[in-house]
Each structure stands twice: as structure tokens, then as C-alpha cells.
Design a protein around this motif. Sequence first.
Motif, PDB file in Angstrom:
ATOM      1  N   GLN A   1      49.372  65.072  49.556  1.00  0.00           N
ATOM      2  CA  GLN A   1      49.627  63.655  49.847  1.00  0.00           C
ATOM      3  C   GLN A   1      48.487  62.761  49.352  1.00  0.00           C
ATOM      4  N   MET A   2      47.247  63.264  49.481  1.00  0.00           N
ATOM      5  CA  MET A   2      46.093  62.481  49.015  1.00  0.00           C
ATOM      6  C   MET A   2      46.168  62.280  47.491  1.00  0.00           C
ATOM      7  N   VAL A   3      46.502  63.370  46.767  1.00  0.00           N
ATOM      8  CA  VAL A   3      46.591  63.271  45.299  1.00  0.00           C
ATOM      9  C   VAL A   3      47.722  62.308  44.914  1.00  0.00           C
ATOM     10  N   LEU A   4      48.880  62.458  45.590  1.00  0.00           N
ATOM     11  CA  LEU A   4      50.015  61.582  45.287  1.00  0.00           C
ATOM     12  C   LEU A   4      49.662  60.115  45.530  1.00  0.00           C
ATOM     13  N   ARG A   5      48.929  59.856  46.633  1.00  0.00           N
ATOM     14  CA  ARG A   5      48.501  58.484  46.904  1.00  0.00           C
ATOM     15  C   ARG A   5      47.568  57.992  45.789  1.00  0.00           C
ATOM     16  N   GLY A   6      46.705  58.903  45.349  1.00  0.00           N
ATOM     17  CA  GLY A   6      45.739  58.548  44.301  1.00  0.00           C
ATOM     18  C   GLY A   6      46.406  58.181  42.990  1.00  0.00           C
ATOM     19  N   VAL A   7      47.498  58.893  42.655  1.00  0.00           N
ATOM     20  CA  VAL A   7      48.188  58.579  41.386  1.00  0.00           C
ATOM     21  C   VAL A   7      49.271  57.511  41.565  1.00  0.00           C
ATOM     22  N   GLY A   8      49.357  57.000  42.798  1.00  0.00           N
ATOM     23  CA  GLY A   8      50.247  55.863  43.058  1.00  0.00           C
ATOM     24  C   GLY A   8      51.683  56.229  43.332  1.00  0.00           C
ATOM     25  N   ILE A   9      51.961  57.511  43.665  1.00  0.00           N
ATOM     26  CA  ILE A   9      53.355  57.924  43.942  1.00  0.00           C
ATOM     27  C   ILE A   9      53.690  57.719  45.423  1.00  0.00           C
TER      28      ILE A   9
END
Lengths: 290, 124
Positions: free
Chosen positions: A281-289
Motif C-alpha cells: 500500500q505504501m508503494v502504491l501510494r508513492g506511485v500515485g495509485i
Amino acid sequence: MRVVGAIIIILLLEIFAAGIVGGLFGSLTGLGGGAVVVPILSIYMGIPLYYATGASLISTIATSAGSARSYIKTGMANMRIGISLSIGTVLGAITGSLIAAYVYSQQLESVIFILFGVVLFISSYLELERLLRKKKAKRIRPDWSTRLLGLNGSYYDDVTGKRVSYRGARWHFAIIVMYLAGLLSGLLGIGAGVLKVLGMDLIIGLPIKVTTTTSNFMIGVTAATSSGIYWEHGLIQPLIVAPAAVGVLIGALIGSRLLPRISGKEIKILFIAIVVILGVQMVLRGVGIA
Amino acid sequence: MKYINKTASRIIDIGIALSIVLFSSGILLLVAQGGAPGVFVIGSAGIPLNLNTSSYPLAKAVAHPSGITLIYAGLFALVATPISVVSLLLYDFVRERNRIYAVIAAFVLLAMLVAILLIPALLR
């Protein structure tokens, strides 16, 4: 007026509860409260990442000191080895917290989100590997650091009822890993205990009980070092840090009581899997998804 | 070292207990008073995001005692805990005439103090 008053009290209670969950999971997985409380506060509660990491950094001081105290008292945590390796972690913490301040000032939060997620994956993998690995006593050949820094000690093992003697070496390699651990601690507001344990375990060759307990002592020293720069850059929000720190400490205490009763590896693996989901979830938030 | 281990353990106990009491009473006071000078806690519909250690300086917290003052005091108690333990180790190494570890502990303590006090002052 009463309604908005009730809203803020509920929000404070939610932060407190997030702290308890973070402390509990962090303790049960061995990843530390900060690794779990930051995703909960930032993803699920919508708190800005810089305040979440600030709250985590302060919580980390409380939980690490609380965990270390009894081991310092019994001598299982090796304070000499801990302080010698803290040279690397404090220098890393200064670098990491300065980078964090710069990154937030440039509004590059997404970089921290992605890095945090990646660190969660790697830490989870290392913790899982440690959990499943069959531990064999390593024979480390003594070197200059063994003699000069006196990298040895002993502790009483409750399980076997025997005194265990140990010695370590290769301090010069471990200090590089410690610098990296300090850098991640300062940058992400976490304890980075997994990396510290890894450095002491695989490089210096210390027994796992000594590495985990010594790491707790070092985490507090490292996190305290970053606090001044976090303070100056306004990364610490009093209304978030106070309930979060108290919650994380309570959660970690509950976790440390529960831990000896959890015998099956499956439960720990389940908890680690949840942490991996938080990492995604952190990575997805980081890439704007997300 | 045994005596030092017990003393370090006691310092940690005091530091943590003090910070937890200060954090908890700070929050309760902020809620009871509705906020602090210039900060409306009860009047806002969310956590006031413009409130932080930079926007609400220490001098203001000291000049106008409130729940924030207590939380700041809790932060100091917590940060002072590892500093005190490292100082205690330094004292012990000096007393034992363990030169290498005295230098190491002095370096770590100095680096901590530079990071906590000097670098923030230089960044201002």
C-alpha cells in the motif's frame, strides 16, 4: 461546538489505538512499532507522512528503551559492542534526518512512501528468513577488532540453563551496515532494528539473543540523534506524537507478554504477511495509485 | 559494569515513566482547556495540521504553560534518556580507565549533542 469537540477526541483516541496496533504488530513481527504505525497513520488515517514518521521516530525511542531495560540490567545486551557500533548509526541518523528534512521541504513525499514500502518488504523477508532458518553456531575467526574492541562477552541462557560465551569480529564491515541502518532510521523515522540485528548476526557473528537486545539499546540512541533535526523542521506534531507514543509503548508491552505464548511460526508469518500488505500500500501510494 | 547496568536500567525506567505521564497529562490538559494560546483543539474539526514543533516554538510553550508545554517536556524526557545512558557509559569507561571505549562513548555523545543542539541551530 460539542460535536467538533467529540470529533477531535475520537481522532486522538484513533491515533492512540493506531499506536497500540503498531506497537503490538511491531513487537510480534520483530520489525518494531514504527514500521507498522507509519503506514496505519498515513494510509488509513490520512495523516501527512512527515507527521507520521515524526511520531514514529519518538515512539521508537520509548519502545526500544523499554525493551532494552531488562536486558541491560541482566547484561544480555552488550553495551560495549552497542556503543561501538552506535558510531555508525548516529552518523547515519544525522545524514538520514537531514535528507528527510530536504525531501519533505521539496514536497517529494512520494519518494519516502516508495522507499518505506521497499524497506518493509526487505525487512519482512529478512525477518521471515531468520524465523525459518535453522540456526547453527558460527565460528568467527578473531581479528584486530576482537582484540582492540574486546568484542566478547557471556550471558545466562534461561532455556538451556547454561552460561553462553561468545566473541565477534569484522567490526569494520558491520559499521558500514550500521551507518545504513542509521540512515534509514533518520530518513523514515523507524528503528531499522532488522538491519542492526543482521549486521551483528551475520557479520560480527554474535548470538541472536545478544544481537536483538543490543540492537534495542542502539535504536534509542539512533532515534534520539534524529529528533533535533525533526524538531527544527517541524516534523513533530504534539497532538499526534503524544497519543501515538503512549499507544505504541502499550502495544509493544502487550506484544512482549504475548510473544512467549505464541509458539507456532504460522501466526508470526501471518503478521509478517500483513506488514507486507502495508508495504504494498505504501508503494502504491508513492506511485500515485492508492 | 553490573552497577552501571542497573543504573542505566533505572534511568530508562524514570525517563519512560516521566515521558508517558507528561504526554498523557498534556493531551488531557489540551482537551480540558480546549487548546493552547493560538491553538484551537476543541474548536477544530480535525487535528490542526499547522501546529508543530517549528510553528509553536519552545519559547512560546515555556512562556505560556499549556498542554503543549507538557508534551514538549515529555519529548525532552524521552530524548534525554538515551543521552543519559551514553553519558553514564562514558563515566564508567573513564572510571575504568578504558581509553578506547571512553573515546568511543565521548564521540557518540558528542555526535548526539551536535545533532540535537548544534545542527538545528545552524539550520535556523
